[in-house]
Design an enzyme around this catalytic site. Sequence first.
Site, PDB file in Angstrom:
ATOM      1  N   GLY A   1     -59.630  32.201  15.290  1.00 32.59           N
ATOM      2  CA  GLY A   1     -59.883  32.050  17.067  1.00 32.59           C
ATOM      3  C   GLY A   1     -60.970  33.414  16.961  1.00 32.59           C
ATOM      4  O   GLY A   1     -62.247  32.624  17.651  1.00 32.59           O
TER       5      GLY A   1
ATOM      6  N   GLU B   1     -47.454  37.796  12.150  1.00 32.75           N
ATOM      7  CA  GLU B   1     -46.797  36.709  13.083  1.00 32.75           C
ATOM      8  C   GLU B   1     -46.588  36.312  11.478  1.00 32.75           C
ATOM      9  O   GLU B   1     -47.339  36.184  10.957  1.00 32.75           O
ATOM     10  CB  GLU B   1     -47.665  36.029  13.465  1.00 32.75           C
ATOM     11  CG  GLU B   1     -46.845  34.550  13.997  1.00 32.75           C
ATOM     12  CD  GLU B   1     -48.725  33.960  14.878  1.00 32.75           C
ATOM     13  OE1 GLU B   1     -50.032  33.703  14.124  1.00 32.75           O
ATOM     14  OE2 GLU B   1     -47.910  33.042  15.970  1.00 32.75           O
TER      15      GLU B   1
ATOM     16  N   LYS C   1     -59.648  17.020  16.413  1.00 29.85           N
ATOM     17  CA  LYS C   1     -59.358  17.448  15.480  1.00 29.85           C
ATOM     18  C   LYS C   1     -58.316  18.187  14.717  1.00 29.85           C
ATOM     19  O   LYS C   1     -58.241  19.114  15.072  1.00 29.85           O
ATOM     20  CB  LYS C   1     -60.161  18.222  14.505  1.00 29.85           C
ATOM     21  CG  LYS C   1     -60.265  18.791  12.781  1.00 29.85           C
ATOM     22  CD  LYS C   1     -61.114  19.545  11.782  1.00 29.85           C
ATOM     23  CE  LYS C   1     -59.925  20.943  11.453  1.00 29.85           C
ATOM     24  NZ  LYS C   1     -58.715  20.301  10.704  1.00 29.85           N
TER      25      LYS C   1
ATOM     26  N   GLU D   1     -56.538  29.450  22.362  1.00 29.53           N
ATOM     27  CA  GLU D   1     -54.441  29.377  22.043  1.00 29.53           C
ATOM     28  C   GLU D   1     -54.236  29.719  21.047  1.00 29.53           C
ATOM     29  O   GLU D   1     -54.204  29.946  19.724  1.00 29.53           O
ATOM     30  CB  GLU D   1     -53.655  27.988  22.703  1.00 29.53           C
ATOM     31  CG  GLU D   1     -53.738  27.668  24.248  1.00 29.53           C
ATOM     32  CD  GLU D   1     -53.361  28.407  24.615  1.00 29.53           C
ATOM     33  OE1 GLU D   1     -52.526  29.229  25.106  1.00 29.53           O
ATOM     34  OE2 GLU D   1     -53.427  27.766  25.968  1.00 29.53           O
TER      35      GLU D   1
ATOM     36  N   CYS E   1     -45.291  28.792  18.081  1.00 32.23           N
ATOM     37  CA  CYS E   1     -46.834  30.284  18.989  1.00 32.23           C
ATOM     38  C   CYS E   1     -45.348  31.103  19.248  1.00 32.23           C
ATOM     39  O   CYS E   1     -46.139  32.722  19.258  1.00 32.23           O
ATOM     40  CB  CYS E   1     -48.003  29.950  18.847  1.00 32.23           C
ATOM     41  SG  CYS E   1     -47.244  28.879  20.134  1.00 32.23           S
TER      42      CYS E   1
ATOM     43  N   GLY F   1     -54.928  27.678  17.026  1.00 36.06           N
ATOM     44  CA  GLY F   1     -54.328  28.251  15.771  1.00 36.06           C
ATOM     45  C   GLY F   1     -54.400  29.147  15.894  1.00 36.06           C
ATOM     46  O   GLY F   1     -53.011  30.546  16.616  1.00 36.06           O
ATOM     47  N   SER F   2     -54.534  30.528  14.578  1.00 31.49           N
ATOM     48  CA  SER F   2     -54.397  31.430  14.562  1.00 31.49           C
ATOM     49  C   SER F   2     -55.365  32.432  15.178  1.00 31.49           C
ATOM     50  O   SER F   2     -57.365  32.236  15.529  1.00 31.49           O
ATOM     51  CB  SER F   2     -54.193  31.524  12.406  1.00 31.49           C
ATOM     52  OG  SER F   2     -55.617  31.188  12.589  1.00 31.49           O
ATOM     53  N   THR F   3     -55.027  33.994  15.522  1.00 32.30           N
ATOM     54  CA  THR F   3     -56.062  34.547  15.828  1.00 32.30           C
ATOM     55  C   THR F   3     -57.151  34.811  15.191  1.00 32.30           C
ATOM     56  O   THR F   3     -58.327  35.169  15.620  1.00 32.30           O
ATOM     57  CB  THR F   3     -55.162  36.571  15.822  1.00 32.30           C
ATOM     58  OG1 THR F   3     -53.969  35.193  16.945  1.00 32.30           O
ATOM     59  CG2 THR F   3     -56.076  36.982  16.643  1.00 32.30           C
ATOM     60  N   GLU F   4     -56.393  34.927  14.034  1.00 35.73           N
ATOM     61  CA  GLU F   4     -58.096  34.870  12.936  1.00 35.73           C
ATOM     62  C   GLU F   4     -59.028  33.734  13.220  1.00 35.73           C
ATOM     63  O   GLU F   4     -60.168  34.447  13.297  1.00 35.73           O
ATOM     64  CB  GLU F   4     -57.302  35.236  11.441  1.00 35.73           C
ATOM     65  CG  GLU F   4     -58.282  36.190   9.992  1.00 35.73           C
ATOM     66  CD  GLU F   4     -56.768  35.263   9.155  1.00 35.73           C
ATOM     67  OE1 GLU F   4     -55.954  34.054   8.974  1.00 35.73           O
ATOM     68  OE2 GLU F   4     -57.707  35.232   8.110  1.00 35.73           O
TER      69      GLU F   4
END
Length: 499
Positions: free
Chosen positions: A261, A409, A204, A278, A312, A256-259
């Site tokens: 993830g 970030e 996706k 990642e 990133c 994508g974002s840590t949030e």
Amino acid sequence: MPKTPVKKSAPRRASARELVFGDLWEFDPAPETADPKLKKRYDLFIGGEFVAPKSGKYFPTISPGNEAKLADIALAGAADVDAAFQSAQKAFDGAWGKMAGSERGKYIYRIARLLQDRAREFAVAETMDGGKPIKESRDFDVPMAAAHFFYHAGWADKLDCLAPGRRVAPHGVVGQVIPWNFPLLMLAWKIAPALAAGNTVVLKPAETTSTTALKFGEILQEAGLPPGVVNIVAGAGETGAAVMTHPLAAKVAFTGSTEVGKIIMRSLAGTDKKMTMELGGKAANIIFDDAPLDQAVEGIVNGIFFNQGHVCCAGSRLLVQESVAATVLAKLKRRIAVLRVGDPLDKNTDLGAINSREQLDRITALVQSGVDEGAEMFQHACKLPAKGFYFRPTVFSGVTQSHRIAREEIFGPVLSVLTFRTVEEAIEKANNTAFGLSAGVWTDKGSRILKMSTELKAGVVWANTFNKFDPASPFGGYKESGFGREGGRQGLLDYCKLI
Ligand code: NAD
């Protein structure tokens, strides 16, 4: 009476303002004209065909450079995601799962060649869809995406050498979700190793950049890839969650974002799915006083302004040794003042458009926090296009480690400058972050590079350069930047089980 000799006027010298603000450097527009061959509507790519979504829904995608609508994109609901997984499982249980590596390699090689053949078309489509300057999509994103397919095509029949003494096997069906900053390249990082290892895929793309991923379906058809080996579904977070949690996904890979993830990891806790993540970054680019400063300034500019800072591993924190801080800052401001911001399709553009209004608002809010918290802001004085999402290259000096702009970030063209005196202080400040994706070191001393690269908690450490990539080099993070690697032998191993 002898005439007073007419003084020949000396060639006009640029004023300090012109030198700094670049008035002398106006170029005529040089737009890229290649036809991106975009369709008005993109359906889902399932079972080797473009199919209308069972959801019956489509969403518009716009060009962030001018806010014009590009196409309608099919929205995949749970039933569409399920159809994609069923098709991927069928392909894995069928011909693809039984195919020799040498045959799989031929398909991957063909994909790479076709991407090369249509490179210009894909570069223009990528720039229109995502907002990045054409020179980046043309010279970096598309060639690098093809390079990943070439590299992994070579591995497909050599998997016996991947883990000496062990045999490897594919996981089965892999679910993959990617972000909007390098749409085609992130797709290549995900699909190429998955196929080389013998897996099948449901991928996706991000909701703001689905066009080139779905267009890539045309390449898969042209390459004659067996139906169902790669399936591409579009949509936002809900579709992504359906891909990550689908019962048939033996492994999931997320960028994508840590949030997000963390949300995915929570939702998969207790399952036996293999995972690679990642996630975000807040890289330190560290300049010592013995560094070649002009080169370092180019590295700083490349590190944070490349792709509007939508990177990133961007060098978003500049750590500069106190004794050269004023010199570096002055050089940096001069360099920034001649960067060209504007139409992403113009071949002279250095910084294109921010990917979406939402991202522009996020950058604007974080920059405001830097001003409110007392850091000193320098911004490029250029005129921005009236339509589209643009942000001026911005540098904050006088930043402390507690400022939000030094911790969070930003994912935009915004640099925070901090200073240090000793090697130990540089390491301590560089590591003082929740992230650990990348770092840069600029110094003349080889021994210092070795010490820094050993002690910096970052997956990648560049020395006297920044933002350099190669398909053979593993890339990935420490701490909240994630786990697992992409690229190289290590990245490929993540797509295999050891037996
Ligand atoms: P994001 O996390 O908002 O979205 C990434 C993808 O996840 C999108 O496709 C989105 O639709 C999907 N998604 C959203 N919610 C989801 C959910 N609940 N479940 C499953 N999928 C969901 O990130 P973004 O804004 O698209 O991308 C920027 C971020 O990506 C930055 O933090 C950047 O550092 C990171 N990034 C990391 C790397 C790396 O290699 N480490 C590379 C590129 C980008």
